[in-house]
Every structure is written in C-alpha cells, then in structure tokens.
Design a protein around this motif. Structure first.
Motif, mmCIF file in Angstrom:
data_model
loop_
_atom_site.group_PDB
_atom_site.id
_atom_site.type_symbol
_atom_site.label_atom_id
_atom_site.label_comp_id
_atom_site.label_asym_id
_atom_site.label_seq_id
_atom_site.Cartn_x
_atom_site.Cartn_y
_atom_site.Cartn_z
ATOM 1 N N ILE A 292 0.843 -1.209 0.000
ATOM 2 C CA ILE A 292 0.000 0.000 0.000
ATOM 3 C C ILE A 292 0.875 1.256 0.000
ATOM 4 N N VAL A 293 1.871 1.289 0.894
ATOM 5 C CA VAL A 293 2.747 2.458 0.997
ATOM 6 C C VAL A 293 3.558 2.640 -0.283
ATOM 7 N N SER A 294 4.079 1.554 -0.832
ATOM 8 C CA SER A 294 4.872 1.634 -2.064
ATOM 9 C C SER A 294 4.030 2.163 -3.220
ATOM 10 N N PHE A 295 2.822 1.641 -3.342
ATOM 11 C CA PHE A 295 1.930 2.089 -4.407
ATOM 12 C C PHE A 295 1.578 3.574 -4.238
ATOM 13 N N TYR A 296 1.345 3.985 -2.999
ATOM 14 C CA TYR A 296 1.024 5.393 -2.737
ATOM 15 C C TYR A 296 2.203 6.296 -3.095
ATOM 16 N N LEU A 297 3.408 5.920 -2.677
ATOM 17 C CA LEU A 297 4.585 6.745 -2.953
ATOM 18 C C LEU A 297 4.851 6.841 -4.451
ATOM 19 N N LEU A 298 4.728 5.712 -5.156
ATOM 20 C CA LEU A 298 4.930 5.726 -6.604
ATOM 21 C C LEU A 298 3.888 6.601 -7.299
ATOM 22 N N THR A 299 2.648 6.539 -6.818
ATOM 23 C CA THR A 299 1.585 7.370 -7.386
ATOM 24 C C THR A 299 1.858 8.845 -7.126
ATOM 25 N N PHE A 300 2.279 9.153 -5.905
ATOM 26 C CA PHE A 300 2.569 10.542 -5.543
ATOM 27 C C PHE A 300 3.726 11.093 -6.378
ATOM 28 N N ILE A 301 4.781 10.309 -6.525
ATOM 29 C CA ILE A 301 5.925 10.734 -7.335
ATOM 30 C C ILE A 301 5.515 10.898 -8.800
ATOM 31 N N PHE A 302 4.666 9.982 -9.284
ATOM 32 C CA PHE A 302 4.172 10.076 -10.661
ATOM 33 C C PHE A 302 3.391 11.375 -10.869
ATOM 34 N N ILE B 223 0.224 22.326 -3.086
ATOM 35 C CA ILE B 223 -1.228 22.101 -3.040
ATOM 36 C C ILE B 223 -1.543 20.614 -3.115
ATOM 37 N N LEU B 224 -0.823 19.901 -3.964
ATOM 38 C CA LEU B 224 -1.019 18.457 -4.088
ATOM 39 C C LEU B 224 -0.776 17.768 -2.755
ATOM 40 N N ARG B 225 0.297 18.151 -2.090
ATOM 41 C CA ARG B 225 0.594 17.542 -0.790
ATOM 42 C C ARG B 225 -0.438 17.952 0.261
ATOM 43 N N TRP B 226 -0.879 19.215 0.244
ATOM 44 C CA TRP B 226 -1.874 19.695 1.211
ATOM 45 C C TRP B 226 -3.194 18.939 1.063
ATOM 46 N N PRO C 252 3.359 14.780 11.432
ATOM 47 C CA PRO C 252 2.625 14.057 12.481
ATOM 48 C C PRO C 252 2.954 12.568 12.574
ATOM 49 N N SER C 253 3.709 12.048 11.622
ATOM 50 C CA SER C 253 4.057 10.626 11.633
ATOM 51 C C SER C 253 5.283 10.397 10.762
ATOM 52 N N LEU C 254 5.866 9.225 10.891
ATOM 53 C CA LEU C 254 7.043 8.893 10.084
ATOM 54 C C LEU C 254 6.680 8.812 8.606
ATOM 55 N N GLY C 255 5.487 8.305 8.302
ATOM 56 C CA GLY C 255 5.042 8.232 6.914
ATOM 57 C C GLY C 255 4.892 9.618 6.306
ATOM 58 N N ASP C 256 4.300 10.550 7.073
ATOM 59 C CA ASP C 256 4.165 11.925 6.594
ATOM 60 C C ASP C 256 5.531 12.578 6.423
ATOM 61 N N LEU C 257 6.452 12.262 7.318
ATOM 62 C CA LEU C 257 7.812 12.780 7.189
ATOM 63 C C LEU C 257 8.438 12.314 5.885
ATOM 64 N N LEU C 258 8.240 11.046 5.542
ATOM 65 C CA LEU C 258 8.794 10.509 4.298
ATOM 66 C C LEU C 258 8.184 11.197 3.081
ATOM 67 N N VAL C 259 6.858 11.341 3.057
ATOM 68 C CA VAL C 259 6.186 11.974 1.914
ATOM 69 C C VAL C 259 6.573 13.448 1.834
ATOM 70 N N ILE D 270 9.653 18.041 -0.470
ATOM 71 C CA ILE D 270 10.703 19.053 -0.338
ATOM 72 C C ILE D 270 11.811 18.820 -1.356
ATOM 73 N N LEU D 271 12.166 17.550 -1.560
ATOM 74 C CA LEU D 271 13.209 17.226 -2.543
ATOM 75 C C LEU D 271 12.772 17.633 -3.946
ATOM 76 N N ALA D 272 11.507 17.375 -4.287
ATOM 77 C CA ALA D 272 11.000 17.738 -5.615
ATOM 78 C C ALA D 272 11.059 19.245 -5.823
ATOM 79 N N ILE D 273 10.624 20.010 -4.818
ATOM 80 C CA ILE D 273 10.658 21.476 -4.912
ATOM 81 C C ILE D 273 12.104 21.966 -4.999
#
Length: 284
Positions: free
Chosen positions: A39-49, A81-84, A113-120, A125-128
């Motif tokens: 689930i997390v991998s799919f979410y991260l790949l989708t977010f990066i996409f 905005i996407l992240r918000w 608020p969480s380690l997952g949010d920190l990762l995302v 931040i890296l993208a910006i």
C-alpha cells in the motif's frame, strides 16, 4: 470476515429469496506488514508520478508561456497544493490506519505528524528543491547589480545558507528526539524497517539542502573569491551561529563545523575561474 447461519446486517439470499447465510465483518481490518508495504509503495509511486506529471505539464506550458519565473512559482505552488490535499482530506484514508502513518513511532508537529508523513514531505521538499536547483540562476542576475548591492545581496545569501542549515539540523535532530526509532548502526539487531525509513528521510533532507544551496554557494564564492573576504565572513557568521545555538540550547553548536567545511569546499574548487564545480563533486 465470518459466515453466520443467523441473520445479521449483511444477509445473503438465494434466487428464490430464501435466506442462506450472513456475513459478519470485523470492526477493524487487520493489515499485514506485507500488505502495508504494498500500500505504501503504491502510494509513494503514485505521488511521485503526479509530481512528474506536474513538472512535464509546466514544461509543456513553457513552450507557450515565456515568463519562466511565474512558471516556477506556479509549479512549486501546485506541488505544495497536491501535498496539502492529501494531508487535509487524508487521501487515501486507509493509509492513515497503518502504523507508519501513526504518531506512535514518530511525531514532531502538525507538519510531521508521523514517520510516513515525514517521508512523503521529504519527497515533496526534494521535488521542490530540484525544481529550484534546475531553474535558479543567481550569478548572472547578481552581476548586473552595482558593486555595493552585489556585496550586500551576497552577504544576505550567506546568511540564508546558515538559516537553511539551522532548519536542516533542527529537522534531523527532531527525527531522533521525537521518535522511538533506533539509529544505532553499530547495533544491527536494533535496526528495523522504520530505522531505514528514518535514514532515508535523513538522506532526502540533506540532498534537498544541497539542491537549495548549490547555486547560492557558487554565487557566494564567485563574489567573495578572495580568501581575505570569504574566510573572515565565514568565520564571523559561523561564530554567530555557534553563539545562537549555545543560547537556544536546542541545537548542537558543534555542527557549525560541517557548514564551514561545506562552504569552504566550494571556495577550494572555484578559486580559479577555469574550474567548474559539478553537483556530483559536492555530493561525494
């Protein structure tokens, strides 16, 4: 999920309308570690996409819209905005039922608020930072200014590098102090998957700092190419940073050595006009 011969909320009937059995769903679904990883991998790949999609959309707009500054600000704004949206509406909701996105492992603020949010957020931040790195060209603009303004702006940039370094150190320190994650690399048995994610966040944030300060640092050294100007200013602001850390007592004042080495590295490589400093040299 259980099958019951007694009637309940979820009843199953035959074609003739006769009751067959009922389905009983648990109040909470148990998600295994393997499912959580998927689930997390799919979410991260989708977010990066989605981030890459935004970047390519703005590259396409750049063919018709020539104001590059507005395009850069627009792209950064859209990424934020996407992240918000994903945070405010908790998209997807199942993500926030996973241990990685709960404050029991790590939590420092509403932004993290969480380690997952920190990762995302670190990926965001890296993208910006990468967008700014690819499009920020300070030196040509600064060379058009008069001498007094040029030195004043360069000094302001030097202060900005120290401020960003302070933010970086505070963020990295927060990951350690506001979590129950082990980062003891000498004790392999204490290292968990959460430790690896925390270390990944470390790397993403440090890389973001390099992206944000690379062009600025090159500009600082180009203007203050003389060691009689560069090193006295560097020592002055490093001393101020050290005193502020000692006064606030919420940061390690000794890390100022790292920012001095970092900026000195630029000066060593750029003290001759015929030498170009590559990003790979800074990373390694």
């Amino acid at each position: 999920t259980l099958i019951s011969q007694e009637e309940s909320e979820y009843k199953i009937y035959s074609k003739e309308g006769n009751f067959i059995f009922s389905l009983i769903f648990p109040d909470q679904f148990h998600i295994s570690d393997h499912q959580s990883f998927i689930i997390v991998s799919f979410y991260l790949l989708t977010f990066i996409f989605l981030i890459f999609t935004l970047i390519y959309c703005y590259l396409f707009l750049g063919l018709y819209f020539k104001n590059k500054t507005i395009l850069i600000f627009g792209l950064v704004f859209d990424i934020l905005i996407l992240r918000w949206i994903t945070i405010f509406f908790k998209i997807p909701e199942i993500l926030y039922s996973l241990p990685l996105f709960k404050p029991s492992i790590f939590a420092s603020s509403n932004v993290f608020p969480s380690l997952g949010d920190l990762l995302v957020n670190s990926i965001t931040i890296l993208a910006i930072s990468f967008v700014i790195f690819k499009n920020l060209k300070v030196t040509p603009w600064l060379n058009k200014q008069n001498k007094g303004k040029r030195y004043a702006l360069t000094t302001a940039f030097l202060i900005l590098v120290f401020v960003m370094f302070f933010v970086l150190c505070s963020s990295l320190g927060s990951i350690i102090t506001n979590s129950n994650i082990s980062f003891d690399l000498f004790n392999v048995t204490s290292i968990s998957s959460y430790s690896l994610i925390g270390l990944l966040c470390f790397g993403l944030l440090i890389l973001s700092f390099i992206f944000l300060t690379y062009e600025i640092s090159v500009t600082i050294v180009r203007i203050y190419i003389s060691w009689k100007l560069f090193f006295p200013l560097l020592i002055l602001f490093a001393s101020i940073y050290f005193l502020i850390c000692k006064e606030l007592q919420n940061c390690d004042s000794l890390v100022v050595v790292f920012i001095m080495i970092y900026l000195s590295f630029f000066w060593i490589y750029l003290r001759k006009d015929d030498i170009n400093l590559l990003l790979t040299s800074v990373l390694f």
